[in-house]
Design an enzyme around this catalytic site. Structure first.
Site, PDB file in Angstrom:
ATOM      1  N   CYS A   2       6.380  15.304 -51.329  1.00 42.37           N
ATOM      2  CA  CYS A   2       5.672  15.593 -52.374  1.00 42.37           C
ATOM      3  C   CYS A   2       5.641  14.307 -53.379  1.00 42.37           C
ATOM      4  O   CYS A   2       6.661  13.242 -53.405  1.00 42.37           O
ATOM      5  CB  CYS A   2       6.384  16.774 -53.350  1.00 42.37           C
ATOM      6  SG  CYS A   2       6.399  18.408 -52.434  1.00 42.37           S
ATOM      7  N   GLY A  28       1.086  13.815 -50.846  1.00 44.73           N
ATOM      8  CA  GLY A  28       0.683  15.292 -50.618  1.00 44.73           C
ATOM      9  C   GLY A  28      -0.623  15.537 -50.869  1.00 44.73           C
ATOM     10  O   GLY A  28      -1.185  15.356 -51.935  1.00 44.73           O
ATOM     11  N   ASN A 101      10.693  17.095 -55.658  1.00 44.62           N
ATOM     12  CA  ASN A 101      10.294  16.434 -54.413  1.00 44.62           C
ATOM     13  C   ASN A 101      11.872  16.469 -53.737  1.00 44.62           C
ATOM     14  O   ASN A 101      12.904  15.892 -54.332  1.00 44.62           O
ATOM     15  CB  ASN A 101       9.886  14.899 -54.539  1.00 44.62           C
ATOM     16  CG  ASN A 101       9.824  14.369 -53.266  1.00 44.62           C
ATOM     17  OD1 ASN A 101       9.543  14.973 -52.377  1.00 44.62           O
ATOM     18  ND2 ASN A 101       9.960  12.996 -53.278  1.00 44.62           N
ATOM     19  N   GLY A 102      11.645  16.984 -52.412  1.00 40.58           N
ATOM     20  CA  GLY A 102      13.130  17.142 -51.713  1.00 40.58           C
ATOM     21  C   GLY A 102      13.260  18.666 -50.943  1.00 40.58           C
ATOM     22  O   GLY A 102      12.330  19.377 -50.777  1.00 40.58           O
ATOM     23  N   TYR A 257       6.934   4.788 -43.751  1.00 35.11           N
ATOM     24  CA  TYR A 257       5.718   5.626 -43.622  1.00 35.11           C
ATOM     25  C   TYR A 257       5.255   6.079 -44.879  1.00 35.11           C
ATOM     26  O   TYR A 257       4.076   5.839 -45.295  1.00 35.11           O
ATOM     27  CB  TYR A 257       6.056   6.796 -42.600  1.00 35.11           C
ATOM     28  CG  TYR A 257       4.677   7.561 -42.377  1.00 35.11           C
ATOM     29  CD1 TYR A 257       3.416   7.057 -41.800  1.00 35.11           C
ATOM     30  CD2 TYR A 257       4.665   8.744 -42.847  1.00 35.11           C
ATOM     31  CE1 TYR A 257       2.502   7.856 -41.606  1.00 35.11           C
ATOM     32  CE2 TYR A 257       3.565   9.762 -42.640  1.00 35.11           C
ATOM     33  CZ  TYR A 257       2.294   9.145 -42.202  1.00 35.11           C
ATOM     34  OH  TYR A 257       1.460  10.046 -41.757  1.00 35.11           O
TER      35      TYR A 257
END
Length: 505
Positions: A2, A28, A101-102, A257
């Site tokens: 995210c 996202g 995020n996670g 990435y």
């Protein structure tokens, strides 16, 4: 994966958060949300879709206030409905909003404790809501009527004691302030920036520095593992190391990435790291095939371009753009079905025949996950007239699932799982396949000014830095991420005893 952003300003922040989310859209494409506050009320808009589609002018006009949070999410197992779009909100104590995020690795245990002991009710299957309720509970315990920086930091210290896994968080306590914090390993990124205006200094927290750049904020630094930052109602910045870092181990896949090349993450230039990945990969190719017959190096757009340029330079051969990308197709390794992924590759890329015809081509990609994309692209290169198609990955074989917020496939769906490199080569149809070594990848990313203890390399090595990832947990993750399970409802999951897998965000 995210993208998160939080801004504390002296003027309306709705447009700034929107602009930041467009810059973080690569993190996202499934859902987007913005919540703002004028100090007394909150205003929100969140829905499935791209940022540009979720927010129209009428929505933006309603997002009033000088502080706010934003979030973009990509689809994950058990997390596809608009009800799970973030930020999340609870009204007690004070009114707390959170974007995350996670992934919490002990979310199921926390769920039971929140409901049974803390007497809090959960509305969704998201571990972000679990994290929000833990924070809200601890804020209530640490403060009386008035919220203080000391109380905020005490609450986050207690949160660290209860939560395990990866979490970079931005949160807002209505009428009080904006805060951000990271897990004690620093697995997921979070940066802090500021800009000076005629009305005073404004602060911004975001997943990547590129969001700060876009809005004219200066990068101050990364939020440290286990640290919290709090900007109070008067715009004063407070920081505190709420728990000693367990290590400094950011996820290395960010550099391979996910992160944009123009970002600085944990004081490491993503662009420079990818250049060095290409240098290291070229060195390995020359060691293994000093008399190679490669005519041209072609990247698989977009992420691998930086490394591919250096591979071509190191090999002393031409670099060419051989594929044109349709930018309106999502990332294929996170698409929910094999048939959809295969169709998507053809819609996503088109080959320029003259760059392939009668040539021995080395295709360079950032990584190989399922192998679906690699297999289809190699076939396209042959159809375009290539004599031989070699394939190079700037990352090592992805053999294990990621449990810290990247919804990688179940282990059996990973092409490298339980296969040798020769078997992978045959599976994807390459004439020759070469992978980056893990040591080479780590050496490419780290540098002496980064102060990194180690990296989370779990998807390559199977070693999970939090130390609490059991075979049972991985089996539940595998059950949830298998393609056959992606259509199951939360109720079906609970009946099947797969409670933990709902908490993958």
């Amino acid at each position: 994966m995210c993208g998160i952003v939080g801004i504390s300003g002296h003027s309306p922040v709705n447009q700034a958060i929107y602009d930041a989310l467009t810059v973080l859209q690569h993190r996202g494409q499934d859902a987007a949300g913005i919540v703002t506050s004028d100090g007394e009320r909150i205003f929100q808009r969140k829905k499935n879709g791209l940022v540009r589609d979720v927010f129209q002018q009428r929505h933006m006009l309603r997002l009033r206030g000088n502080a706010g949070l934003g979030h973009v999410r990509y689809p994950t197992a058990g997390c596809s409905s608009s009800s799970e779009a973030q930020p999340f909100y609870v009204n007690s104590p004070f009114g707390v909003l959170l974007a995350h995020n996670g992934n919490l690795t002990n979310a199921a245990e926390l769920d039971r404790m929140l409901v049974g002991k803390d007497r809090r009710h959960l509305h969704t299957g998201s571990d972000s809501e679990v994290l929000l309720n833990v924070l809200a509970h601890e804020l209530g315990d640490a403060n009386d009527e008035q919220l203080t920086p000391k109380g905020v930091f005490e609450a986050i210290s207690k949160l660290h004691a209860r939560c395990s896994g990866a979490y970079a968080v931005v949160a807002m306590v209505i009428g009080n302030g904006l805060l951000g914090f990271r897990d004690p390993w620093g697995i997921r990124p979070l940066v802090l920036g500021h800009r000076d205006t005629a009305s005073g200094r404004e602060y911004m927290l975001a997943s990547e520095s590129v969001a700060l750049d876009a809005l004219g904020f200066s990068l101050m630094r990364d939020v440290s593992p286990g640290e919290a930052v709090y900007i109070d109602r008067d715009g004063v910045l407070h920081t505190h190391q709420c728990v000693a870092p367990k290590s400094y181990s950011p996820c290395i896949f960010e550099y391979v990435y996910f992160a944009r090349p123009d970002s600085i993450v944990d004081n490491i230039s993503v662009y420079k790291a990818r250049l060095r990945m290409g240098d290291t990969l070229a060195e390995k190719i020359l060691r293994e095939r000093p008399d190679h017959d490669i005519d041209v190096v072609i990247p698989i757009p977009d992420t691998s371009r930086t490394a591919a340029v250096q591979v071509a330079h190191g090999l002393g051969v031409k670099y060419r753009e051989g594929f044109i990308k349709n930018r309106y197709i999502g990332r294929t390794f996170i698409m929910p079905g094999q048939e959809q992924r295969e169709r998507s590759v053809r819609r996503k890329l088109n080959a320029i025949d003259l760059e392939f015809r009668n040539k021995n081509v080395l295709l360079v990609d950032d990584s190989i996950v399922r192998g679906t994309t690699s297999q289809q692209i190699i076939r396209m290169a042959r159809e375009a007239g290539a004599r031989k198609v070699y394939f190079a990955s700037a990352a090592p074989p992805v053999r294990y699932p990621n449990v810290y917020g990247i919804d990688m496939p179940a282990a059996p769906e990973l092409v490298a799982n339980r296969r040798s490199e020769a078997e992978i080569e045959a599976e994807i149809g390459a004439d020759w396949l070469i992978y980056q070594e893990l040591d080479g990848l780590v050496d490419s990313v780290v540098h002496k000014h980064a102060h990194i203890t180690s990296f989370d390399t779990s998807c390559f090595s199977g070693e999970y830095v939090t130390g609490d990832v059991s075979d049972t947990y991985l089996a539940r993750i595998e059950a949830s991420r298998a393609d056959a399970a992606r259509g199951a409802s939360d109720e079906d999951d609970r009946r099947a005893g797969l409670g933990e897998h709902r908490y993958v965000v």
